[in-house]
Each structure stands twice: as structure tokens, then as C-alpha cells.
Design a protein around this motif. Structure first.
Motif, PDB file in Angstrom:
ATOM      1  N   ALA A 173       0.821  -1.213   0.000  1.00 12.31           N
ATOM      2  CA  ALA A 173       0.000   0.000   0.000  1.00 12.31           C
ATOM      3  C   ALA A 173       0.856   1.264   0.000  1.00 12.31           C
ATOM      4  N   LEU A 182      -0.966   4.513  -1.400  1.00 12.24           N
ATOM      5  CA  LEU A 182      -2.191   4.466  -0.605  1.00 12.24           C
ATOM      6  C   LEU A 182      -1.816   4.642   0.869  1.00 12.24           C
ATOM      7  N   GLN A 189      -3.278   7.025   3.168  1.00 14.46           N
ATOM      8  CA  GLN A 189      -4.229   7.686   4.053  1.00 14.46           C
ATOM      9  C   GLN A 189      -4.511   6.846   5.300  1.00 14.46           C
ATOM     10  N   ALA A 202     -14.047   0.275   0.768  1.00  7.72           N
ATOM     11  CA  ALA A 202     -13.525   0.911  -0.432  1.00  7.72           C
ATOM     12  C   ALA A 202     -14.426   0.614  -1.618  1.00  7.72           C
ATOM     13  N   ASP A 239      -9.713   2.811 -10.350  1.00  7.34           N
ATOM     14  CA  ASP A 239      -9.326   3.744  -9.303  1.00  7.34           C
ATOM     15  C   ASP A 239      -9.952   3.304  -7.980  1.00  7.34           C
ATOM     16  N   ILE A 240      -9.495   3.884  -6.868  1.00  5.88           N
ATOM     17  CA  ILE A 240      -9.939   3.442  -5.553  1.00  5.88           C
ATOM     18  C   ILE A 240     -10.466   4.625  -4.748  1.00  5.88           C
ATOM     19  N   ILE A 265     -11.470   5.333  -1.005  1.00  2.52           N
ATOM     20  CA  ILE A 265     -11.346   4.752   0.330  1.00  2.52           C
ATOM     21  C   ILE A 265     -12.265   5.507   1.286  1.00  2.52           C
ATOM     22  N   ARG A 276     -10.929   9.374   0.676  1.00  3.00           N
ATOM     23  CA  ARG A 276      -9.961   9.742  -0.365  1.00  3.00           C
ATOM     24  C   ARG A 276     -10.233   9.009  -1.678  1.00  3.00           C
ATOM     25  N   TYR A 281      -8.205   7.824  -4.975  1.00  6.96           N
ATOM     26  CA  TYR A 281      -6.869   7.595  -5.523  1.00  6.96           C
ATOM     27  C   TYR A 281      -6.988   7.220  -7.002  1.00  6.96           C
ATOM     28  N   ASN A 289      -5.579   5.775 -10.395  1.00  6.37           N
ATOM     29  CA  ASN A 289      -4.633   4.754 -10.810  1.00  6.37           C
ATOM     30  C   ASN A 289      -3.755   5.320 -11.934  1.00  6.37           C
ATOM     31  N   PHE A 307      -0.574   5.026  -7.378  1.00  4.79           N
ATOM     32  CA  PHE A 307      -1.801   5.782  -7.238  1.00  4.79           C
ATOM     33  C   PHE A 307      -1.491   7.191  -6.765  1.00  4.79           C
ATOM     34  N   ASP A 309      -3.338  10.702  -4.946  1.00  9.14           N
ATOM     35  CA  ASP A 309      -4.477  11.241  -4.220  1.00  9.14           C
ATOM     36  C   ASP A 309      -5.025  12.449  -4.981  1.00  9.14           C
TER      37      ASP A 309
END
Length: 209
Positions: A45, A50, A52, A73, A85-86, A88, A104, A106, A108, A114, A116
Motif C-alpha cells: 500500500a 495508498l 491515508q 472501499a 481507481d480506488i 477509500i 480519499r 486515488y 490509478n 496511485f 491522491d
């Protein structure tokens, strides 16, 4: 009166207490296959960006019921570049909420990296208590929109199809009570939006009436 009390006690004794049993004998555990297990997972992560912190109550203890429920997520391609994309989901703290307790997004970048883009995408919201998220193209423009349930007012973000999003309504009805506590703690969407998303199929946009 004594006769009635005796009848009630007898009924309780007959019904019993605790978890009911069907009298089914549990099956024996099967023998191990003996095949090698090659799967190995490594936490990457931080290397991926990633970073956060997921705030949900205190670090050592939780003093309120709300602090015991975490989020999760949502993985979706918000900018239509073909990469997942993610988003969270981040909670907070009842006492002295940290300023970075914000869900957040993130983006890709490819290559397991990733970025923010929460503020750039217009999704920065003051510290709140996010509980869940749903993804769907509610307005049929080909871009995935985002609905986030909060402890309090919820948020529906319309994807502008340019890497940014705008809140579609100033105030979305709050989700609470028995309607909210469902499997995986996913909140209910307002009925018109829920019906629209249920009709959605990947690659096909629902017809508008």
C-alpha cells in the motif's frame, strides 16, 4: 393466579432457551488435500501511494458504538482511462476529530502507482463519518457517479466526465435506523436512484423515460 404462574413456568421449561437445535450431526472435516499452497500476499500500500490513515475511533479503544463501525472501499474507473481507481471510505473520531479524516479518491496511474486526487476531483469533504459507497451511472452520461453514506447527511456526486465531480444535491436524505443496517453495512439509496442503478448493466445504459 398461582395456576397461571405454574402454567407459564411449565411452558418456558418446555420451550427451552438458547439456540434451537435441529439435531443434525455435524459432518466430519475432510482430509487435507496435501497440495502446496503457492499464494503469497505482500502489503504494498505505501509503495503504491495508498497512505491515508483510516480513522475510526481511538487507536487503543473505542468509547462509542459509532466508533466500532468501519467503512471500506469502492473500486471503479472514475476517469474512464481503463484503469480501476480506488475510493477509500474514512471515518473519524467523536472527540477531537483529526482534520485529515476525509474519504480519499486515488487515481490509478498504472504500474501499481496511485495519486491522491480527492481535492482535485472535488470530493474533499470536512471530517465526517463515512459508512459506505455505491457506484453507478445515474444520469446515463457514460461516467460512473458516486453515492456516499454518512452518519448524518449523505452525498451524491455527479461525475463531470473530466476528472472532477459535483455534488448533485445540496442535501440527500440521511440513512438511518433499520433501513440502513443491512448486510455489509451498505446504505439504501433514494428509491428513484436505486431503481435506476438496478437497471444498469455494464456496457449498456438504461433507457430514460
Amino acid at each position: 393466579m398461582r395456576a397461571l404462574l405454574a402454567l407459564l413456568l411449565a411452558a418456558c421449561a418446555a420451550w427451552g432457551q438458547g439456540i434451537a437445535s435441529r439435531g443434525v450431526k455435524p459432518q466430519a472435516r475432510p482430509k487435507a488435500s496435501g497440495l502446496p499452497w503457492h499464494a503469497k500476499f505482500t502489503n504494498v500500500a505505501r509503495e503504491a501511494g495508498l497512505i491515508q490513515v483510516l480513522h475510526y475511533g481511538g487507536e487503543k479503544q473505542s468509547d462509542y458504538v459509532l466508533e466500532t463501525s468501519s467503512g471500506g472501499a469502492a473500486i471503479f474507473d472514475y476517469d474512464n482511462d481503463g484503469l480501476p481507481d480506488i475510493f477509500i471510505i474514512v471515518g473519524s473520531k467523536i472527540e477531537n476529530p483529526p482534520p485529515d479524516a476525509v474519504s480519499r479518491l486515488y487515481r490509478n496511474l498504472g504500474g501499481l502507482k496511485f495519486e491522491d486526487v480527492t481535492k482535485k476531483a472535488g470530493l474533499w469533504r470536512p471530517p465526517g463519518w463515512a459508512q459506505g459507497a455505491s457506484i453507478g451511472d445515474y444520469n446515463n452520461d457514460g461516467c460512473m457517479d458516486l453515492f456516499v453514506t454518512y452518519w448524518g447527511d449523505n452525498a451524491l456526486y455527479r461525475n463531470n466526465c473530466n476528472g472532477t465531480a459535483a455534488q448533485a444535491a445540496a442535501k440527500v436524505p440521511p440513512v438511518g435506523g433499520r433501513r440502513y443496517v443491512r448486510r455489509h453495512r451498505q446504505g439504501w439509496l433514494p428509491r428513484p436512484l436505486r431503481l435506476q442503478l438496478h437497471r444498469f448493466r455494464p456496457g449498456k445504459h438504461p433507457k430514460t423515460r
